[in-house]
Each structure stands twice: as structure tokens, then as C-alpha cells.
Design a protein around this motif. Structure first.
Motif, PDB file in Angstrom:
ATOM      1  N   ALA A  86       0.825  -1.210   0.000  1.00 45.49           N
ATOM      2  CA  ALA A  86       0.000   0.000   0.000  1.00 45.49           C
ATOM      3  C   ALA A  86       0.859   1.259   0.000  1.00 45.49           C
ATOM      4  O   ALA A  86       0.563   2.233  -0.702  1.00 45.49           O
ATOM      5  N   ILE A  87       1.951   1.250   0.758  1.00 41.23           N
ATOM      6  CA  ILE A  87       2.841   2.419   0.807  1.00 41.23           C
ATOM      7  C   ILE A  87       3.508   2.629  -0.547  1.00 41.23           C
ATOM      8  O   ILE A  87       3.600   3.765  -1.044  1.00 41.23           O
ATOM      9  N   ARG A  88       3.986   1.544  -1.172  1.00 39.63           N
ATOM     10  CA  ARG A  88       4.621   1.662  -2.490  1.00 39.63           C
ATOM     11  C   ARG A  88       3.630   2.179  -3.537  1.00 39.63           C
ATOM     12  O   ARG A  88       3.956   3.045  -4.352  1.00 39.63           O
ATOM     13  N   ALA A  89       2.408   1.662  -3.525  1.00 41.57           N
ATOM     14  CA  ALA A  89       1.403   2.090  -4.497  1.00 41.57           C
ATOM     15  C   ALA A  89       1.022   3.552  -4.285  1.00 41.57           C
ATOM     16  O   ALA A  89       0.896   4.328  -5.251  1.00 41.57           O
ATOM     17  N   ALA A  90       0.834   3.950  -3.023  1.00 39.06           N
ATOM     18  CA  ALA A  90       0.496   5.349  -2.743  1.00 39.06           C
ATOM     19  C   ALA A  90       1.625   6.283  -3.178  1.00 39.06           C
ATOM     20  O   ALA A  90       1.375   7.348  -3.749  1.00 39.06           O
ATOM     21  N   ALA A  91       2.878   5.897  -2.926  1.00 38.37           N
ATOM     22  CA  ALA A  91       4.013   6.722  -3.337  1.00 38.37           C
ATOM     23  C   ALA A  91       4.065   6.864  -4.856  1.00 38.37           C
ATOM     24  O   ALA A  91       4.363   7.939  -5.386  1.00 38.37           O
ATOM     25  N   ALA A  92       3.784   5.783  -5.576  1.00 34.55           N
ATOM     26  CA  ALA A  92       3.791   5.843  -7.037  1.00 34.55           C
ATOM     27  C   ALA A  92       2.701   6.775  -7.557  1.00 34.55           C
ATOM     28  O   ALA A  92       2.927   7.569  -8.480  1.00 34.55           O
ATOM     29  N   ILE A  93       1.516   6.705  -6.973  1.00 30.80           N
ATOM     30  CA  ILE A  93       0.412   7.563  -7.418  1.00 30.80           C
ATOM     31  C   ILE A  93       0.717   9.032  -7.143  1.00 30.80           C
ATOM     32  O   ILE A  93       0.524   9.901  -8.002  1.00 30.80           O
ATOM     33  N   VAL A  94       1.228   9.319  -5.936  1.00 34.20           N
ATOM     34  CA  VAL A  94       1.539  10.710  -5.584  1.00 34.20           C
ATOM     35  C   VAL A  94       2.654  11.254  -6.456  1.00 34.20           C
ATOM     36  O   VAL A  94       2.583  12.376  -6.973  1.00 34.20           O
ATOM     37  N   GLU A  95       3.715  10.468  -6.646  1.00 35.39           N
ATOM     38  CA  GLU A  95       4.843  10.925  -7.460  1.00 35.39           C
ATOM     39  C   GLU A  95       4.438  11.119  -8.918  1.00 35.39           C
ATOM     40  O   GLU A  95       4.882  12.050  -9.582  1.00 35.39           O
ATOM     41  N   SER A  96       3.578  10.239  -9.427  1.00 33.41           N
ATOM     42  CA  SER A  96       3.103  10.387 -10.801  1.00 33.41           C
ATOM     43  C   SER A  96       2.277  11.656 -10.961  1.00 33.41           C
ATOM     44  O   SER A  96       2.435  12.395 -11.945  1.00 33.41           O
ATOM     45  N   THR A 155       9.180  17.746   6.796  1.00 35.88           N
ATOM     46  CA  THR A 155       8.421  16.613   7.307  1.00 35.88           C
ATOM     47  C   THR A 155       7.310  17.142   8.221  1.00 35.88           C
ATOM     48  O   THR A 155       7.114  18.345   8.345  1.00 35.88           O
ATOM     49  N   LEU A 156       6.611  16.227   8.850  1.00 37.13           N
ATOM     50  CA  LEU A 156       5.525  16.644   9.751  1.00 37.13           C
ATOM     51  C   LEU A 156       6.050  17.227  11.051  1.00 37.13           C
ATOM     52  O   LEU A 156       5.305  17.885  11.780  1.00 37.13           O
ATOM     53  N   THR A 157       7.321  17.008  11.369  1.00 35.26           N
ATOM     54  CA  THR A 157       7.853  17.481  12.647  1.00 35.26           C
ATOM     55  C   THR A 157       9.069  18.393  12.520  1.00 35.26           C
ATOM     56  O   THR A 157       9.300  19.207  13.402  1.00 35.26           O
ATOM     57  N   PHE A 158       9.861  18.268  11.470  1.00 41.82           N
ATOM     58  CA  PHE A 158      11.052  19.106  11.352  1.00 41.82           C
ATOM     59  C   PHE A 158      11.251  19.561   9.908  1.00 41.82           C
ATOM     60  O   PHE A 158      10.646  19.032   8.974  1.00 41.82           O
ATOM     61  N   LEU A 159      12.121  20.557   9.764  1.00 39.53           N
ATOM     62  CA  LEU A 159      12.426  21.136   8.458  1.00 39.53           C
ATOM     63  C   LEU A 159      13.937  21.275   8.353  1.00 39.53           C
ATOM     64  O   LEU A 159      14.594  21.696   9.308  1.00 39.53           O
ATOM     65  N   THR A 160      14.499  20.922   7.201  1.00 34.88           N
ATOM     66  CA  THR A 160      15.941  20.977   6.979  1.00 34.88           C
ATOM     67  C   THR A 160      16.288  22.089   5.993  1.00 34.88           C
ATOM     68  O   THR A 160      15.702  22.159   4.911  1.00 34.88           O
ATOM     69  N   THR A 169       4.483  15.879  -0.731  1.00 38.07           N
ATOM     70  CA  THR A 169       5.455  15.189   0.124  1.00 38.07           C
ATOM     71  C   THR A 169       4.885  14.944   1.507  1.00 38.07           C
ATOM     72  O   THR A 169       5.001  13.842   2.065  1.00 38.07           O
ATOM     73  N   LEU A 170       4.237  15.968   2.071  1.00 36.95           N
ATOM     74  CA  LEU A 170       3.657  15.798   3.397  1.00 36.95           C
ATOM     75  C   LEU A 170       2.449  14.862   3.363  1.00 36.95           C
ATOM     76  O   LEU A 170       2.223  14.095   4.295  1.00 36.95           O
ATOM     77  N   ILE A 171       1.658  14.922   2.286  1.00 34.61           N
ATOM     78  CA  ILE A 171       0.525  13.997   2.155  1.00 34.61           C
ATOM     79  C   ILE A 171       1.030  12.559   2.121  1.00 34.61           C
ATOM     80  O   ILE A 171       0.457  11.660   2.756  1.00 34.61           O
ATOM     81  N   GLN A 172       2.103  12.337   1.373  1.00 30.30           N
ATOM     82  CA  GLN A 172       2.664  10.989   1.295  1.00 30.30           C
ATOM     83  C   GLN A 172       3.146  10.514   2.659  1.00 30.30           C
ATOM     84  O   GLN A 172       2.955   9.348   3.029  1.00 30.30           O
ATOM     85  N   ARG A 173       3.752  11.406   3.430  1.00 32.67           N
ATOM     86  CA  ARG A 173       4.213  11.029   4.762  1.00 32.67           C
ATOM     87  C   ARG A 173       3.039  10.721   5.687  1.00 32.67           C
ATOM     88  O   ARG A 173       3.099   9.805   6.509  1.00 32.67           O
ATOM     89  N   VAL A 174       1.954  11.497   5.564  1.00 32.93           N
ATOM     90  CA  VAL A 174       0.768  11.238   6.385  1.00 32.93           C
ATOM     91  C   VAL A 174       0.165   9.878   6.041  1.00 32.93           C
ATOM     92  O   VAL A 174      -0.193   9.088   6.930  1.00 32.93           O
ATOM     93  N   VAL A 175       0.055   9.584   4.734  1.00 31.26           N
ATOM     94  CA  VAL A 175      -0.499   8.296   4.310  1.00 31.26           C
ATOM     95  C   VAL A 175       0.375   7.151   4.817  1.00 31.26           C
ATOM     96  O   VAL A 175      -0.130   6.128   5.306  1.00 31.26           O
ATOM     97  N   THR A 176       1.688   7.322   4.722  1.00 34.27           N
ATOM     98  CA  THR A 176       2.598   6.282   5.210  1.00 34.27           C
ATOM     99  C   THR A 176       2.422   6.049   6.702  1.00 34.27           C
ATOM    100  O   THR A 176       2.367   4.901   7.171  1.00 34.27           O
ATOM    101  N   ALA A 177       2.316   7.135   7.460  1.00 40.89           N
ATOM    102  CA  ALA A 177       2.133   7.004   8.906  1.00 40.89           C
ATOM    103  C   ALA A 177       0.811   6.310   9.239  1.00 40.89           C
ATOM    104  O   ALA A 177       0.754   5.444  10.122  1.00 40.89           O
ATOM    105  N   ILE A 178      -0.259   6.656   8.512  1.00 40.22           N
ATOM    106  CA  ILE A 178      -1.562   6.035   8.766  1.00 40.22           C
ATOM    107  C   ILE A 178      -1.518   4.541   8.451  1.00 40.22           C
ATOM    108  O   ILE A 178      -2.022   3.707   9.222  1.00 40.22           O
ATOM    109  N   VAL A 179      -0.909   4.184   7.325  1.00 37.19           N
ATOM    110  CA  VAL A 179      -0.827   2.769   6.947  1.00 37.19           C
ATOM    111  C   VAL A 179      -0.032   1.984   7.977  1.00 37.19           C
ATOM    112  O   VAL A 179      -0.410   0.864   8.374  1.00 37.19           O
ATOM    113  N   ILE A 180       1.073   2.554   8.456  1.00 36.74           N
ATOM    114  CA  ILE A 180       1.897   1.851   9.452  1.00 36.74           C
ATOM    115  C   ILE A 180       1.126   1.663  10.754  1.00 36.74           C
ATOM    116  O   ILE A 180       1.156   0.580  11.370  1.00 36.74           O
TER     117      ILE A 180
END
Length: 372
Positions: A96-106, A214-219, A129-140
């Protein structure tokens, strides 16, 4: 004989079916990618081949492992079923994480290819980027909860936890106040368009480019390739400079402290020549004026423009270097120097100011009584 063939059929058949289905899916994705080169989705989805095969082989083994007839498997049927269930949940989350990343990146790639506004592209990049991180966190989180619920004793524990969820929620909210603040600050930055990936910012007197959010820090990557990591709540609670907001074009200044005899008009012509030969000057504007005076010097300000922060830095350095070289070679009297006036009544009627135009820079005018 049957005791040997049955486990080979179950395990070997599961592996063969998995490899075959994985190859067929990959073949279909390659053909779709070749037929639609303008859509990168099909090529990106090929990254899901490995987690898909893990899901397939685990699901097949989970469904037929009890039919192998092996005594060891029959004795540990519950434990093996539990392990296969955990692996299946983890593999499904991976897929699910791989598929979501592919859809967002596309989606981002297609938008970036057709967009002309660089600022909007950076904004969309930050948001996806932040949406993808949120989806990843929810799936985990969902996968971890599902894995825990496969244990019978955890279901009873879960009911007890729900009974005290109100108190636990209050305690957790107080304990994680900083973390939650950064989480909401990250969402505010993503959708409030305050700062984006690729923006040039100045924070705590450090100049750099936003490299990661990211959801918590910025570089922030500084000009000398250092990385400054800051909590995202900093950008919602304190002022900072964003040089890319409203457009990347910038105006810069170069200051010169010169003698009163400096040829200001000739400096204007020389500045224009320098800018015309500069590849970083964008041609929008320039000027050179005297902005301040002191008893010994004048302050001359050169104003230049460029397309972005990197270019304005290069233009300023180029103007400063070439203008100083030109003054030192052509008009050395314009460089600042320490002078003393001739004592009145000494009998010398020469104009000390005019003499200064032909004197080597840095020398002292010596009046009567000054020896050596």
C-alpha cells in the motif's frame, strides 16, 4: 510418497503461481508504460512488484499450509498461522505504501511537466510530500494495530484500553504537546503556503535553501552545504525571511567607502559596463548613488538586480571585485586615505586636495614639524 509430494505441491505451487502472476503484472505495466509515455504512473507502479509477490506467496501459504500433511506443521499449526498472518499484514502495508508513493509521485510529475509557475510547483511538491508522509504514517499505524489484534489476548487488552481512553487521551495530549504542535505546524506549512521545498530563506541569520519538510522538522541547506534542522513550529511562531515568496527575482546592494575625490559619474559608466558583461545580471535595473558622507570618506551604493538569490550573490561579488580593481588601476586617489591639512601661513599655496589626486594611496600629508 504422498507425504513428500503434498508439501512440495503446496510450497512449490505457491512459489510458481506467485512468480507467474508477478511476471504477468510486470509485463502488463511495461506495455502500459510504453503505450503511455506521457503518464509515468505505470513505470512507477513496477516498484510494487516485490511487495506484491510477497503478499501473493504469503496469502497462498496462509490458505494451504495446513494441507501439507507434515507432522511438524500440524503440531505448530496455530503458531505458523499466526506468523503467516503477521507477514501478510506487513507485506500488504508495504504494498500500500509503495502504491500510494507511485500515485503521488506520478501526479506531481505530470503537474510539474505542465506548470510554468516555479513557485506553484514548489508549493505542490511540499504538499504532496507531506501527504505521502501522512499516508505512510496512517498505513503503518493501521498495520501495527491489525497485527496486535491477531493475538487473542490483545483483544481483551484493547477493550480495557477503550474503557480508559478518555484519561489516557488527556495524559497523552499533555505529554505530547510539543510533538502535536509540530505535527499541526507541518500541516499548516504545507497548506498555508508559508514555506516550500526549494525556497531560499534566512533563519537565525543563516542563509540557505529549504531541502526537506516533514511533519515534525524542516531541513535548511546553507550555502556552505551545512544542514540546519529546525522544528516546523519555528516557522509558525517566529518571523523569518523567505526570499522566494512572491517571485525569485532579487535586488542587491554593494557599498563602497571612498575618498571625497572619487569620480562618481565615471563609476556609474563603469558599473554599467560591468553589468553588461555579467551573465548573472537580469537587466531589470541598476543605479549608483552617494548615500552618506563623513569628514574623511563618502559612501557609494551600487544597486543591481538578478533572477534569484544565487545570481544576486554572484553579481554583487563581481561588481565589488571589478570596481575595486578599476579604481585601484585608474583612479587610485579615490581610495580612502588618512590626510592632515597643511598649517596655515607655511608659505605653501598649493591646494592639498588637488595634490591628493597625484599621491600614492595610503601616504600621509606631513605638515611642518612632522619628521620621518
Amino acid at each position: 510418497m504422498e507425504d513428500v509430494l503434498r508439501p512440495l505441491i503446496v510450497v512449490g505451487g505457491s512459489i510458481v503461481v506467485t512468480l507467474l502472476l508477478g511476471w504477468l503484472v510486470d509485463l502488463a505495466l511495461r506495455r502500459a508504460d510504453t503505450a503511455r509515455p506521457d503518464t509515468p504512473l505505470w513505470g512507477l507502479l513496477r516498484r510494487c512488484r516485490v511487495p506484491l509477490q510477497v503478499v501473493l506467496v504469503t496469502a497462498l501459504l496462509r490458505g494451504f499450509y495446513d494441507r501439507t500433511g507434515v507432522k511438524f506443521i500440524e503440531d505448530h499449526e496455530a503458531g505458523l498461522g499466526q506468523i503467516l498472518s503477521l507477514v501478510l499484514i506487513a507485506a500488504a502495508a508495504w504494498l500500500a505504501i509503495r502504491a500510494a508513493a507511485a500515485i503521488v509521485e506520478s501526479s506531481y510529475s505530470r503537474y510539474a511537466a505542465g506548470a510554468r509557475d516555479a513557485a506553484r510547483v514548489r508549493r505542490v511538491r511540499t504538499q504532496v510530500t507531506l501527504i505521502q508522509r501522512v499516508v505512510t504514517a496512517i498505513v503503518i499505524v493501521v498495520a501495527a494495530a491489525s497485527m496486535l489484534l491477531t493475538f487473542p489476548k490483545m483483544q481483551t487488552v484493547g477493550q480495557s484500553m477503550l474503557a480508559s481512553a478518555g484519561l489516557v487521551g488527556i495524559v497523552a495530549g499533555v505529554a505530547a504537546q510539543s510533538t502535536l504542535g509540530n505535527l499541526f505546524a507541518g500541516l499548516q506549512i504545507a497548506f498555508g503556503d508559508m514555506v516550500r521545498i526549494g525556497d531560499t530563506v534566512v533563519v537565525d541569520k543563516e542563509w540557505g535553501t529549504v531541502e526537506e519538510i516533514t511533519l515534525t522538522f524542516l531541513t535548511v541547506r546553507t550555502w556552505d552545504e551545512r544542514r540546519i534542522t529546525m522544528p516546523v513550529s519555528y516557522f509558525t511562531s517566529k518571523p523569518f525571511e523567505n526570499w522566494s515568496r512572491g517571485g525569485a527575482q532579487m535586488t542587491g546592494t554593494v557599498f563602497f567607502h571612498l575618498d571625497h575625490a572619487a569620480p562618481v559619474e565615471k563609476m556609474r559608466h563603469r558599473l554599467h559596463e560591468i553589468l553588461q558583461n555579467s551573465t548573472d545580471w537580469d537587466g531589470r535595473g541598476w543605479s549608483l548613488v552617494v548615500t552618506d558622507t563623513t569628514p574623511t570618506t563618502i559612501q557609494v551604493r551600487a544597486l543591481v538586480t538578478a533572477r534569484d538569490a544565487d545570481a544576486i550573490w554572484s553579481v554583487r561579488c563581481e561588481v565589488r571585485e571589478r570596481m575595486i580593481d578599476w579604481l585601484r588601476a585608474e583612479h587610485p586617489y579615490a581610495l580612502p586615505r588618512v590626510t592632515t591639512a597643511i598649517v596655515p601661513g607655511s608659505g605653501d599655496d598649493a591646494d592639498p586636495y588637488e595634490e591628493g589626486r597625484h599621491r600614492r594611496p595610503g601616504t600621509l600629508d606631513k605638515g611642518p614639524g612632522l619628521d620621518g
